[in-house]
Scaffold this motif. Sequence first.
Motif, short mmCIF file in Angstrom:
data_model
loop_
_atom_site.label_atom_id
_atom_site.label_comp_id
_atom_site.label_asym_id
_atom_site.label_seq_id
_atom_site.Cartn_x
_atom_site.Cartn_y
_atom_site.Cartn_z
N GLY A 9 0.13 5.95 7.09
CA GLY A 9 0.18 6.77 8.41
C GLY A 9 -0.42 8.16 8.71
N GLY A 10 0.05 8.55 9.65
CA GLY A 10 -0.68 9.91 9.92
C GLY A 10 -0.95 10.17 11.34
N LEU A 11 -1.62 11.33 11.86
CA LEU A 11 -1.78 11.86 13.12
C LEU A 11 -2.97 11.24 13.63
N VAL A 12 -3.02 10.52 15.00
CA VAL A 12 -4.28 10.05 15.48
C VAL A 12 -4.37 10.19 16.98
N GLN A 13 -5.41 10.40 17.45
CA GLN A 13 -5.41 10.62 18.91
C GLN A 13 -5.26 9.24 19.69
N ALA A 14 -4.93 9.25 20.75
CA ALA A 14 -4.65 7.97 21.68
C ALA A 14 -6.18 7.32 21.61
N GLY A 15 -6.02 6.07 21.58
CA GLY A 15 -7.46 5.19 21.36
C GLY A 15 -8.06 4.93 19.96
N GLY A 16 -7.41 5.80 19.15
CA GLY A 16 -7.94 5.66 17.69
C GLY A 16 -7.16 4.54 17.08
N SER A 17 -7.45 4.60 15.77
CA SER A 17 -7.23 3.34 14.77
C SER A 17 -6.51 3.94 13.64
N LEU A 18 -5.81 3.36 13.08
CA LEU A 18 -4.98 3.39 11.54
C LEU A 18 -4.66 2.19 11.04
N ARG A 19 -4.83 2.03 9.59
CA ARG A 19 -4.62 1.12 8.96
C ARG A 19 -3.35 1.20 7.84
N LEU A 20 -2.19 0.62 8.12
CA LEU A 20 -1.24 0.71 7.27
C LEU A 20 -1.24 -0.14 6.25
N SER A 21 -0.61 0.20 4.93
CA SER A 21 -0.71 -0.58 3.67
C SER A 21 0.78 -0.73 3.21
N CYS A 22 1.21 -1.70 2.91
CA CYS A 22 2.56 -2.08 1.95
C CYS A 22 2.22 -2.64 0.82
N ALA A 23 2.34 -1.80 -0.53
CA ALA A 23 2.04 -2.38 -1.70
C ALA A 23 3.56 -2.58 -2.18
N ALA A 24 3.37 -3.80 -3.14
CA ALA A 24 4.42 -4.19 -3.50
C ALA A 24 4.46 -4.11 -5.09
N SER A 25 5.68 -3.90 -5.59
CA SER A 25 6.01 -3.88 -7.15
C SER A 25 7.09 -4.62 -7.61
N GLY A 26 7.15 -5.20 -8.88
CA GLY A 26 8.13 -5.83 -9.28
C GLY A 26 8.14 -7.28 -9.21
N ARG A 27 7.51 -7.82 -8.36
CA ARG A 27 7.50 -9.33 -8.20
C ARG A 27 6.19 -9.33 -7.04
N THR A 28 5.78 -10.58 -7.00
CA THR A 28 4.86 -11.42 -6.17
C THR A 28 5.44 -11.41 -4.79
N LEU A 29 4.69 -11.03 -3.95
CA LEU A 29 4.92 -11.40 -2.38
C LEU A 29 4.69 -12.60 -1.75
N SER A 30 4.29 -13.71 -2.71
CA SER A 30 3.61 -14.58 -2.02
C SER A 30 4.96 -15.70 -1.62
N THR A 111 6.59 4.86 7.01
CA THR A 111 5.44 5.95 7.05
C THR A 111 5.46 6.27 8.69
N GLN A 112 5.30 7.66 8.78
CA GLN A 112 5.17 8.27 10.19
C GLN A 112 3.78 7.85 10.81
N VAL A 113 3.90 7.50 11.87
CA VAL A 113 2.73 7.26 12.76
C VAL A 113 2.98 8.14 13.95
N THR A 114 1.80 9.02 14.33
CA THR A 114 2.00 9.84 15.53
C THR A 114 0.87 9.72 16.16
N VAL A 115 0.86 9.37 17.64
CA VAL A 115 -0.10 9.33 18.35
C VAL A 115 -0.31 10.40 19.37
N SER A 116 -1.48 11.27 19.61
CA SER A 116 -1.60 12.38 20.10
C SER A 116 -2.22 12.05 21.48
N SER A 117 -2.20 12.87 22.44
CA SER A 117 -3.03 12.85 23.80
C SER A 117 -4.09 13.72 23.73
#
Length: 117
Positions: A9-30, A111-117
């Motif tokens: 997450g983070g701060l991005v301008q309108a029209g931009g891109s972000l990629r979020l990830s979700c990592a797992a521990s403790g057990r497989t996500l399958s 995770t915070q995603v903030t889109v600014s103009s």
Amino acid sequence: QVQLVESGGGLVQAGGSLRLSCAASGRTLSNYIMGWFRQAPGKERELVAAISRSGTTTLYGDSVKGRFTISRDSAKNTVYLQMNSLKLEDTAVYYCNARRYGSPQIWGQGTQVTVSS
């Protein structure tokens, strides 16, 4: 017990891109159906996207169709949310979710995603 940790997450301008990830521990996500939800201030938590255990089936909230893509990498035990053409209204805390029949849902811390103009 699966533990989920979101990042990207983070701060991005309108029209931009972000990629979020979700990592797992403790057990497989399958064995879990995975999803991304978001919650903006003063609003209810809403489904953004979900992906089946095999990764072959996905679904998206109407507001993000055509802009966001959910995917999963079994080898990395990680789920992703690629967000393109971001809009001001995409600003929210994004949460990763894991669910399977007969077990309580599991949530990440968000995770915070903030889109600014």
